[in-house]
Structures are given as structure tokens and as C-alpha cells.
Design a protein around this motif. Structure first.
Motif, PDB file in Angstrom:
ATOM      1  N   ILE A 170      -8.239   1.285   3.237  1.00 36.11           N
ATOM      2  CA  ILE A 170      -6.986   1.443   2.482  1.00 36.11           C
ATOM      3  C   ILE A 170      -6.806   2.900   2.060  1.00 36.11           C
ATOM      4  O   ILE A 170      -5.732   3.485   2.233  1.00 36.11           O
ATOM      5  CB  ILE A 170      -6.955   0.495   1.267  1.00 36.11           C
ATOM      6  N   GLN A 171      -7.859   3.500   1.558  1.00 38.25           N
ATOM      7  CA  GLN A 171      -7.781   4.906   1.133  1.00 38.25           C
ATOM      8  C   GLN A 171      -7.547   5.835   2.321  1.00 38.25           C
ATOM      9  O   GLN A 171      -6.759   6.782   2.239  1.00 38.25           O
ATOM     10  CB  GLN A 171      -9.054   5.299   0.384  1.00 38.25           C
ATOM     11  N   LEU A 172      -8.224   5.558   3.432  1.00 37.50           N
ATOM     12  CA  LEU A 172      -8.041   6.373   4.632  1.00 37.50           C
ATOM     13  C   LEU A 172      -6.625   6.241   5.191  1.00 37.50           C
ATOM     14  O   LEU A 172      -6.030   7.226   5.635  1.00 37.50           O
ATOM     15  CB  LEU A 172      -9.067   5.974   5.697  1.00 37.50           C
ATOM     16  N   LEU A 173      -6.070   5.027   5.175  1.00 36.45           N
ATOM     17  CA  LEU A 173      -4.702   4.829   5.658  1.00 36.45           C
ATOM     18  C   LEU A 173      -3.703   5.602   4.803  1.00 36.45           C
ATOM     19  O   LEU A 173      -2.735   6.168   5.325  1.00 36.45           O
ATOM     20  CB  LEU A 173      -4.356   3.342   5.672  1.00 36.45           C
ATOM     21  N   GLU A 174      -3.934   5.632   3.499  1.00 30.26           N
ATOM     22  CA  GLU A 174      -3.053   6.398   2.613  1.00 30.26           C
ATOM     23  C   GLU A 174      -3.180   7.891   2.892  1.00 30.26           C
ATOM     24  O   GLU A 174      -2.181   8.615   2.934  1.00 30.26           O
ATOM     25  CB  GLU A 174      -3.372   6.081   1.156  1.00 30.26           C
ATOM     26  N   ALA A 175      -4.406   8.365   3.115  1.00 31.80           N
ATOM     27  CA  ALA A 175      -4.623   9.785   3.424  1.00 31.80           C
ATOM     28  C   ALA A 175      -3.996  10.139   4.774  1.00 31.80           C
ATOM     29  O   ALA A 175      -3.398  11.212   4.923  1.00 31.80           O
ATOM     30  CB  ALA A 175      -6.113  10.101   3.425  1.00 31.80           C
ATOM     31  N   MET A 234       0.840  -1.163   0.000  1.00 30.34           N
ATOM     32  CA  MET A 234       0.000   0.000   0.000  1.00 30.34           C
ATOM     33  C   MET A 234       0.894   1.238   0.000  1.00 30.34           C
ATOM     34  O   MET A 234       1.738   1.383   0.854  1.00 30.34           O
ATOM     35  CB  MET A 234      -0.850  -0.047   1.269  1.00 30.34           C
ATOM     36  N   THR A 235       0.714   2.114  -0.970  1.00 28.33           N
ATOM     37  CA  THR A 235       1.535   3.318  -1.035  1.00 28.33           C
ATOM     38  C   THR A 235       0.666   4.548  -1.086  1.00 28.33           C
ATOM     39  O   THR A 235      -0.477   4.523  -1.520  1.00 28.33           O
ATOM     40  CB  THR A 235       2.451   3.317  -2.279  1.00 28.33           C
ATOM     41  N   THR A 236       1.221   5.655  -0.628  1.00 23.79           N
ATOM     42  CA  THR A 236       0.522   6.923  -0.699  1.00 23.79           C
ATOM     43  C   THR A 236       0.757   7.514  -2.071  1.00 23.79           C
ATOM     44  O   THR A 236       1.550   7.011  -2.858  1.00 23.79           O
ATOM     45  CB  THR A 236       1.042   7.897   0.378  1.00 23.79           C
ATOM     46  N   GLY A 237       0.071   8.620  -2.363  1.00 23.52           N
ATOM     47  CA  GLY A 237       0.207   9.247  -3.662  1.00 23.52           C
ATOM     48  C   GLY A 237       1.643   9.606  -4.013  1.00 23.52           C
ATOM     49  O   GLY A 237       2.031   9.620  -5.156  1.00 23.52           O
ATOM     50  N   GLY A 238       2.472   9.883  -2.989  1.00 21.09           N
ATOM     51  CA  GLY A 238       3.855  10.233  -3.217  1.00 21.09           C
ATOM     52  C   GLY A 238       4.760   9.030  -3.358  1.00 21.09           C
ATOM     53  O   GLY A 238       5.960   9.162  -3.498  1.00 21.09           O
ATOM     54  N   GLY A 239       4.209   7.825  -3.337  1.00 26.44           N
ATOM     55  CA  GLY A 239       5.004   6.630  -3.500  1.00 26.44           C
ATOM     56  C   GLY A 239       5.482   6.018  -2.195  1.00 26.44           C
ATOM     57  O   GLY A 239       5.965   4.904  -2.179  1.00 26.44           O
ATOM     58  N   ALA A 240       5.352   6.735  -1.082  1.00 30.90           N
ATOM     59  CA  ALA A 240       5.771   6.202   0.210  1.00 30.90           C
ATOM     60  C   ALA A 240       4.660   5.311   0.765  1.00 30.90           C
ATOM     61  O   ALA A 240       3.489   5.586   0.577  1.00 30.90           O
ATOM     62  CB  ALA A 240       6.081   7.341   1.170  1.00 30.90           C
ATOM     63  N   PRO A 241       5.028   4.244   1.464  1.00 33.16           N
ATOM     64  CA  PRO A 241       3.991   3.335   1.978  1.00 33.16           C
ATOM     65  C   PRO A 241       3.209   3.943   3.143  1.00 33.16           C
ATOM     66  O   PRO A 241       3.714   4.788   3.873  1.00 33.16           O
ATOM     67  CB  PRO A 241       4.801   2.130   2.451  1.00 33.16           C
ATOM     68  N   ALA A 242       1.972   3.490   3.283  1.00 33.05           N
ATOM     69  CA  ALA A 242       1.174   3.861   4.455  1.00 33.05           C
ATOM     70  C   ALA A 242       1.833   3.224   5.675  1.00 33.05           C
ATOM     71  O   ALA A 242       2.584   2.261   5.561  1.00 33.05           O
ATOM     72  CB  ALA A 242      -0.260   3.379   4.285  1.00 33.05           C
ATOM     73  N   PHE A 243       1.561   3.747   6.845  1.00 31.16           N
ATOM     74  CA  PHE A 243       2.183   3.247   8.062  1.00 31.16           C
ATOM     75  C   PHE A 243       1.519   1.976   8.574  1.00 31.16           C
ATOM     76  O   PHE A 243       2.087   1.265   9.389  1.00 31.16           O
ATOM     77  CB  PHE A 243       2.158   4.327   9.146  1.00 31.16           C
ATOM     78  N   ALA A 244       0.301   1.694   8.123  1.00 32.92           N
ATOM     79  CA  ALA A 244      -0.430   0.509   8.568  1.00 32.92           C
ATOM     80  C   ALA A 244      -1.220  -0.046   7.388  1.00 32.92           C
ATOM     81  O   ALA A 244      -1.425   0.633   6.384  1.00 32.92           O
ATOM     82  CB  ALA A 244      -1.373   0.882   9.709  1.00 32.92           C
ATOM     83  N   ILE A 288       0.369  12.770   7.957  1.00 35.97           N
ATOM     84  CA  ILE A 288       1.485  12.625   8.900  1.00 35.97           C
ATOM     85  C   ILE A 288       2.784  13.078   8.253  1.00 35.97           C
ATOM     86  O   ILE A 288       3.583  13.791   8.863  1.00 35.97           O
ATOM     87  CB  ILE A 288       1.584  11.174   9.415  1.00 35.97           C
ATOM     88  N   ARG A 289       3.015  12.686   7.017  1.00 38.88           N
ATOM     89  CA  ARG A 289       4.265  13.064   6.337  1.00 38.88           C
ATOM     90  C   ARG A 289       4.329  14.562   6.035  1.00 38.88           C
ATOM     91  O   ARG A 289       5.416  15.122   5.957  1.00 38.88           O
ATOM     92  CB  ARG A 289       4.440  12.243   5.066  1.00 38.88           C
ATOM     93  N   ARG A 290       3.194  15.203   5.876  1.00 35.80           N
ATOM     94  CA  ARG A 290       3.212  16.663   5.709  1.00 35.80           C
ATOM     95  C   ARG A 290       3.649  17.338   7.005  1.00 35.80           C
ATOM     96  O   ARG A 290       4.304  18.368   6.980  1.00 35.80           O
ATOM     97  CB  ARG A 290       1.833  17.183   5.307  1.00 35.80           C
ATOM     98  N   ASP A 307       7.734   3.879  11.741  1.00 35.93           N
ATOM     99  CA  ASP A 307       7.528   4.575  13.009  1.00 35.93           C
ATOM    100  C   ASP A 307       6.301   4.000  13.730  1.00 35.93           C
ATOM    101  O   ASP A 307       5.190   4.027  13.188  1.00 35.93           O
ATOM    102  CB  ASP A 307       7.334   6.074  12.768  1.00 35.93           C
ATOM    103  N   PRO A 308       6.482   3.465  14.947  1.00 35.13           N
ATOM    104  CA  PRO A 308       5.356   2.836  15.644  1.00 35.13           C
ATOM    105  C   PRO A 308       4.257   3.829  16.032  1.00 35.13           C
ATOM    106  O   PRO A 308       3.080   3.478  16.041  1.00 35.13           O
ATOM    107  CB  PRO A 308       5.996   2.192  16.876  1.00 35.13           C
ATOM    108  N   ALA A 309       4.623   5.069  16.338  1.00 34.31           N
ATOM    109  CA  ALA A 309       3.611   6.066  16.682  1.00 34.31           C
ATOM    110  C   ALA A 309       2.755   6.396  15.465  1.00 34.31           C
ATOM    111  O   ALA A 309       1.534   6.549  15.575  1.00 34.31           O
ATOM    112  CB  ALA A 309       4.265   7.323  17.238  1.00 34.31           C
ATOM    113  N   ALA A 310       3.368   6.491  14.300  1.00 35.49           N
ATOM    114  CA  ALA A 310       2.617   6.773  13.074  1.00 35.49           C
ATOM    115  C   ALA A 310       1.661   5.625  12.757  1.00 35.49           C
ATOM    116  O   ALA A 310       0.537   5.851  12.298  1.00 35.49           O
ATOM    117  CB  ALA A 310       3.574   7.015  11.910  1.00 35.49           C
ATOM    118  N   LYS A 311       2.097   4.405  13.025  1.00 38.98           N
ATOM    119  CA  LYS A 311       1.224   3.246  12.813  1.00 38.98           C
ATOM    120  C   LYS A 311       0.040   3.295  13.768  1.00 38.98           C
ATOM    121  O   LYS A 311      -1.108   3.116  13.356  1.00 38.98           O
ATOM    122  CB  LYS A 311       2.014   1.947  13.000  1.00 38.98           C
ATOM    123  N   LEU A 312       0.303   3.550  15.041  1.00 40.86           N
ATOM    124  CA  LEU A 312      -0.748   3.636  16.050  1.00 40.86           C
ATOM    125  C   LEU A 312      -1.763   4.725  15.691  1.00 40.86           C
ATOM    126  O   LEU A 312      -2.975   4.498  15.717  1.00 40.86           O
ATOM    127  CB  LEU A 312      -0.132   3.935  17.421  1.00 40.86           C
TER     128      LEU A 312
END
Length: 126
Positions: free
Chosen positions: A32-37, A1-11, A42-44, A53-58
């Protein structure tokens, strides 16, 4: 699962299921869409955050669970169901099913509750 910028979602949606309950097909797609958003948000805020990052996953799991909680009552502030003499009702904390990052979520990520610009007036070092 990746975000629009190519980086994976945290969960993943499986992480949401493991922390909460099994998801129906439509909920899985939405999760899936919400996790990417959530990952984009978070990355912004934290551009150099680690992908694991475990906090980002939580935080990702928490905000997605909250968004999915409204379920079929999405868009309603409260709901009730009656069967014979029994009834069940509730008020939804997030009736729009939106991603809501609370002060607690921001604290987990090391962010302050609000971002305020800081200024220094009238002090000159000579």
C-alpha cells in the motif's frame, strides 16, 4: 487508497495480488505504501495524468511487485537454500526492495528514458 496529495493510487494491493500472488499481512502494508509512492512519482512526471490511466496502473503494479520480490532476502544480493542433496539459489535484481522505474516503465507512461534539456543556440529568425 490515496497519496499524500489526496489523489488515489493507480492500483490497490489486491491488484498486485491478482497479478502475482497472495500477500502476507506485512507485505500488504508495505505494498500500500509503495503504491502510494509510485503514484506520487508518476504524478510528478505527468501532472495531468488521469486517475484511471491503464499504463499508470500497469507500471505501479510492476514496480511494487519488483520491490516486494526480495521478500525475506531483502538487503542481500544473492540467496541460497539447501535441503539434503537439493539446493536452490538466486541473485536478486532489486535487493534493496526499492521502487525502480526502468526505461520500459517510463516508455509505458510515454516518458523518454532520460529527461534531457533542449537548447537552441545561434539560430535567430529575423
Amino acid at each position: 487508497m490515496t497519496t499524500g496529495g489526496g489523489a488515489p493510487a493507480f492500483a490497490t494491493y489486491r491488484d498486485v495480488q491478482d497479478a502475482w500472488r497472495p500477500l502476507r499481512d506485512a507485505e500488504r502494508t508495505w505494498a500500500i505504501q509503495l503504491l502510494e509512492a509510485a503514484a506520487r512519482w508518476i504524478r510528478r512526471q505527468l501532472p495531468n495524468i488521469a486517475a484511471d490511466d491503464p499504463a499508470a496502473k500497469l507500471v505501479s503494479i510492476s514496480v511494487v511487485k519488483s520491490a516486494l520480490t526480495a521478500g525475506d532476502a531483502s538487503g542481500y544480493v544473492s540467496h541460497s537454500k539447501s535441503i539434503g542433496p537439493w539446493s536452490k539459489s538466486g541473485t536478486l535484481a532489486n535487493p534493496d526492495g526499492a521502487l525502480v522505474f526502468t526505461d520500459w516503465h517510463k516508455e509505458q507512461l510515454g516518458l523518454g528514458p532520460t529527461r534531457v534539456p533542449h537548447y537552441r543556440f545561434g539560430v535567430w529568425d529575423e
